[in-house]
Design an enzyme around this catalytic site. Structure first.
Site, PDB file in Angstrom:
ATOM      1  N   ASP A 170       0.801  -1.217   0.000  1.00 33.74           N
ATOM      2  CA  ASP A 170       0.000   0.000   0.000  1.00 33.74           C
ATOM      3  C   ASP A 170       0.833   1.265   0.000  1.00 33.74           C
ATOM      4  O   ASP A 170       0.344   2.342   0.348  1.00 33.74           O
ATOM      5  CB  ASP A 170      -0.953  -0.004   1.190  1.00 33.74           C
ATOM      6  CG  ASP A 170      -2.065   1.002   1.043  1.00 33.74           C
ATOM      7  OD1 ASP A 170      -2.353   1.406  -0.092  1.00 33.74           O
ATOM      8  OD2 ASP A 170      -2.642   1.395   2.063  1.00 33.74           O
ATOM      9  N   ASP A 208      -3.343  -4.918  -5.218  1.00 35.25           N
ATOM     10  CA  ASP A 208      -2.604  -3.668  -5.385  1.00 35.25           C
ATOM     11  C   ASP A 208      -1.114  -3.831  -5.660  1.00 35.25           C
ATOM     12  O   ASP A 208      -0.424  -2.838  -5.861  1.00 35.25           O
ATOM     13  CB  ASP A 208      -2.750  -2.767  -4.155  1.00 35.25           C
ATOM     14  CG  ASP A 208      -4.176  -2.343  -3.936  1.00 35.25           C
ATOM     15  OD1 ASP A 208      -4.950  -2.334  -4.901  1.00 35.25           O
ATOM     16  OD2 ASP A 208      -4.527  -2.020  -2.797  1.00 35.25           O
ATOM     17  N   ASP A 360     -13.362   1.063   5.285  1.00 37.00           N
ATOM     18  CA  ASP A 360     -12.166   1.493   4.565  1.00 37.00           C
ATOM     19  C   ASP A 360     -11.321   2.417   5.440  1.00 37.00           C
ATOM     20  O   ASP A 360     -10.224   2.802   5.068  1.00 37.00           O
ATOM     21  CB  ASP A 360     -12.558   2.259   3.290  1.00 37.00           C
ATOM     22  CG  ASP A 360     -13.267   1.377   2.286  1.00 37.00           C
ATOM     23  OD1 ASP A 360     -12.927   0.191   2.203  1.00 37.00           O
ATOM     24  OD2 ASP A 360     -14.177   1.873   1.596  1.00 37.00           O
TER      25      ASP A 360
END
Length: 379
Positions: A170, A208, A360
């Site tokens: 991330d 990701d 989130d």
């Protein structure tokens, strides 16, 4: 995850997962970083989800959850073409596995009298979802993976597993964390693979990790891609019935050719390491847009005709918010029920990779369950 990435799960992915099992398979391991682990729900259609026919709404969500920043490529507004009518054969017609340990199930058991209980139980808790492994715990990872795969095999169902421990995960965002380096990650993947067993399993490999790789230098990116290619080979060597899918971001992020170029470097075009790609993890883009985008990525990727795509439909029932909000945006709905039979060419499955109701980071700490958010998504 960085904004660019499908909000990328940093938001999306990382944030919205159920927690996986603890050392003994019953507890939960939570990384120092926000929990990214999500449970594996079953693969059935939740009440009230849209029919299987593709819609022409905006593209799906990111491993995507909604992206934090405005995507560099505008959301695609294409609807699925008739060519998708013929379903691509799936590895199995077996139903997906629902892991019995998740935050939503904990809430349902603890709140039988809550007025939101029946809706959340029927439309979210009863569905199969992915089980995330977001902590770097080499000593226990094999037994924890084995607990899930053996339980799925005992029920004749297919578990969905999400290894989520790539270094520099991330890009230092909400879901930062992961292994301390690629050597440690490679060793962790070896141990992860040792828990797969010999049954059917779907592996959503590192959300990701490809789409959000621009935060790395060229050399770091090449090293990461080499490690991902190795990971796919190790997983498939350990269990030839495992189906491994690579990160394609989502339809509102990178252009298909650009994403395919990276995916090729990461091993996604080789049958030795890959069964295809995944998209929209933790994001909100519409299923029809994800189908069109994934097919374009697969076309650009090349590789065997057997390569397909899996799409996270857990929160994309209303498509992505027009303002690009990615953090627990209002007005979203659960999407199509998890299934291994999509009826769409080159689309192997609709999965709930991020569990609806897991924050989130705006309605609670990333990855924590919010009953109010879950209810809003499900009603």
């Amino acid at each position: 995850m960085v904004a660019a990435a499908s909000v990328v799960v940093a938001v999306g992915t990382a944030t919205g997962m159920l927690t996986a099992l603890g050392d003994d398979g019953g507890g939960r391991d939570v990384d120092a970083a926000p929990p990214r682990v999500t449970t594996s729900p079953r693969w059935d259609a939740p009440p009230g989800t849209p029919p299987p026919a593709p819609s022409a709404s905006p593209s799906p969500t990111t491993s995507p959850t909604a992206t934090r920043a405005t995507p560099s490529v505008p959301p695609r507004k294409t609807s699925a073409s008739p060519a998708e009518r013929t379903p691509r054969p799936t590895a199995s017609a077996t139903r997906l596995y629902r892991h019995p340990d998740s935050q939503v199930l904990d809430w349902v058991r603890a709140h039988p009298g809550d007025p939101r209980h029946d809706v959340i139980a029927a439309r979210i808790a009863d569905e199969p979802a992915a089980v995330w492994f977001a902590d770097h715990t080499p000593a226990t990872i094999t037994s924890r993976v084995r607990a899930v795969t053996s339980a799925g095999a005992a029920q004749g169902r297919v578990p969905v597993l999400v290894p989520y421990a790539i270094p520099d995960r991330d890009c230092g965002g909400h879901s930062e964390g992961g292994a301390p380096g690629l050597d440690a990650y490679d060793a962790w993947i070896d141990r992860f693979a040792a828990g797969l067993g010999s049954g059917e399993v779907i592996v959503v490999l590192e959300p990701d990790s490809v789409a959000q790789s621009e935060c790395l230098s060229a050399g770091e990116r090449a090293d990461r891609f080499a490690s991902l290619a190795r990971a796919g080979r190790v997983l498939k060597d350990a269990d030839p019935r495992a189906r491994v899918y690579y990160d394609a971001g989502h339809s509102g992020w990178h252009a298909p050719a650009k994403q395919a170029g990276w995916l090729k470097q990461a091993g996604a075009a080789s049958a030795d390491s890959s069964d295809g790609i995944f998209s929209n993890v933790s994001n909100f883009h519409a299923t029809a847009d994800e189908i069109a985008y994934d097919r374009a990525v697969l076309d650009a990727l090349g590789g065997p005709a057997s390569l397909g795509a899996v799409i996270d439909t857990s929160r994309n029932g209303n498509g992505a918010p027009p303002d690009g909000e990615w953090c627990d945006p209002a007005g979203r709905r659960i999407g199509r029920a998890p299934t291994l039979s999509t009826g769409m060419g080159r689309v192997d499955a609709y999965l709930w990779v991020k569990l609806p109701g897991e924050s989130d980071g705006c309605k609670g700490e990333p990855g924590t369950f919010s009953p109010s958010y879950a209810y809003d998504l499900a009603r």
